[in-house]
Design an enzyme around this catalytic site. Structure first.
Site, PDB file in Angstrom:
ATOM      1  N   LYS A 247       0.952  -1.238  -0.005  1.00 10.60           N
ATOM      2  CA  LYS A 247       0.004  -0.084  -0.075  1.00 10.60           C
ATOM      3  C   LYS A 247       0.825   1.337  -0.017  1.00 10.60           C
ATOM      4  CE  LYS A 247      -3.782  -1.926   2.972  1.00 10.60           C
ATOM      5  NZ  LYS A 247      -5.050  -1.745   2.024  1.00 10.60           N
ATOM      6  N   ARG A 321      -9.961 -11.730   2.688  1.00  7.60           N
ATOM      7  CA  ARG A 321     -10.807 -12.887   2.308  1.00  7.60           C
ATOM      8  C   ARG A 321     -10.111 -14.268   2.431  1.00  7.60           C
ATOM      9  NH1 ARG A 321     -11.794  -9.974  -3.396  1.00  7.60           N
ATOM     10  NH2 ARG A 321     -11.391  -8.285  -1.888  1.00  7.60           N
TER      11      ARG A 321
END
Length: 468
Positions: A247, A321
């Site tokens: 990020k 996830r």
């Protein structure tokens, strides 16, 4: 009951050393005109001169007939508006207050809860900036319900607000173990390489780069032996660098909150156990740090999962996830009567709904309707998004059973939910909440920082389904 931090703003009795109680007269927006008609000429003149308006959080001292200060007049949008009571708890001067008139029982409960929520402050690293006003418990308030909701809210916010340096996978596990001790539950924690031995491969793959200092772990809390089976799953990414798909600094800034789903699972579990709901509760929290090291999982790696499906890694920053899929597969093996997962999962949900509305996905129409109605009733709203089956093809992979991200830029929240659905057994009623876990701005009862969403709505549905 008032010994808990969440209830320190509510008084059972007036302490002997306290100043005299200040009378708090409440006026609603709808009742403002009627109040003015009943007020004395001197009071009407005073209110006009003060520019007082019956808007949420406004207050002023009313003069007695002899001109001396008397009742404190405070405005709420409605008697059951939580935010109004929170605004008063945040804006009134320090002191002890009692309501001038009794409220209906439901309104009394909302007043007490709103007041408690308005008193929240994160004080682990610095003292509170000022003393808070305290309210004598409104007559007829459901004290147990207020305590459950307020304490769970404080727990969720405290966990999210705690920096990752002080809340890693081990500390998150300690928080779960503390709850287990308090409510006589069991809590097993599977750590590090043992995850591979016990078939938690995706949890291990995501968290192994932070080992050994911050080894990944699976938290498994159980409580209750009779009644419906309710399983809560919470995403416990204690810090998310994005992995090798790193990020930017701006995107990493709030990543201490990426364990917000786990915080919600623990907060909701606390509400359930405190109420002694007649059910069998299980809480599964995969706790990891998505770090960068020589042992990081890589883009285009193919990961094994607990269910046996292989997953190609399209992006290492879609790690939530991956850890949830193992937990959902394990939860489904017991065929629970209700399976709820909570996660700070996608930016797409925030683009669609903003920070205040968690995205609700559900494979059961009746359950979804109950949750939406409960959200409205509890002032704890959700917004449903569809599990649109045609988009599942966007998760296809040429080398594995599926990819962890979509092949295109559209419908990111939906494709993430569809990915998770692949790990939920058919016939299991399943709820997926994609929430933000953060307030970007100060609001009544919701200060900037870690935020709770849908706790009261979920509790209401679970309690109703269990006869609690």
């Amino acid at each position: 009951m008032t010994e808990t931090r969440a209830l320190t703003a509510l008084l059972d009795t007036v302490p002997g050393e306290s100043r005299a109680l200040r009378r708090l007269q409440i006026v609603t927006a709808d009742g403002w005109e009627h109040f003015l008609e009943a007020a004395s000429p001197a009071q009407r003149a005073w209110l006009e001169a003060a520019g007082f308006q019956a808007k949420r959080g406004r207050w002023t001292l009313l003069p007695e007939n002899d001109g001396t200060p008397g009742t404190l007049l405070a405005a709420v949008e409605s008697l059951e508006d939580l935010d109004s009571w929170s605004a008063l708890a945040a804006s009134l001067p320090a002191g002890d207050y009692a309501l001038f008139e009794a409220l209906p029982a439901a309104a009394a409960t909302r007043a007490a809860l709103g007041w408690a929520l308005g008193g929240y402050a994160f004080t682990r690293y610095r003292k509170a900036s000022h003393a808070r006003p305290r309210l004598l418990w409104p007559e007829g308030a459901d004290r147990a319900a207020v305590a459950r909701a307020a304490e769970a809210t404080y727990l969720v916010r405290d966990l999210i607000n705690t920096p990752a340096g002080d809340l890693g996978p081990a500390e998150l596990a300690e928080a779960a173990q503390g709850l287990a001790r308090r409510y006589e539950a069991t809590c097993r924690v599977i750590v590090g390489e043992t995850l591979l031995e016990e078939n938690w491969p995706a949890v291990h793959a995501v968290g192994r780069a932070a080992s050994p200092a911050r080894a990944p772990r699976l938290i498994d809390l159980r409580w209750g032996t009779q009644g419906p089976k309710v399983t809560l799953v919470g995403k416990g990414v204690c810090f998310d660098t994005g992995g090798l798909d790193l990020k930017p600094s701006s995107g990493m800034l709030l990543m201490k909150k990426d364990m917000g789903g786990a915080a919600h699972a623990l907060g909701l579990a606390q509400m359930i156990m405190a109420a002694e709901l007649p059910l069998q509760l299980r809480v599964l929290v995969p706790a990891v740090e998505n770090a960068v090291s020589g042992d990081s999982f890589r883009p285009m790696d193919v990961l094994a999962t607990r269910k046996g499906l292989s997953v190609e890694v399209g992006n290492t920053d879609a790690e939530g996830r991956l850890i949830l899929c193992d937990a959902l597969a394990e939860a489904s093996e017991e065929a629970p009567d209700l399976l709820v997962d909570m996660a700070t999962l996608t930016g797409a949900a925030r683009v669609a709904l903003g920070p205040d509305l968690p995205a609700l996905f559900c494979n059961d129409e009746g359950l979804a309707a109950e949750l939406l109605q409960a959200g409205e009733a509890e002032a704890d709203p959700l917004w449903r998004l569809p599990l649109h089956k045609p988009y599942a093809a966007w998760l296809d992979s040429k080398v594995a059973d599926l990819n962890n991200v979509s092949s295109g830029p559209f419908a990111g929240a939906i494709t993430a939910a569809l990915f998770l659905e692949r790990f939920v057994a058919p016939g299991v009623p399943w709820v997926h909440l994609d929430l933000f876990g953060w307030n970007p701005n100060d609001k009544p009862g919701r200060p900037k920082g870690g935020a709770d969403f849908a706790l009261r709505a979920l509790y209401r549905v679970i309690a109703a389904r269990c006869g609690g």
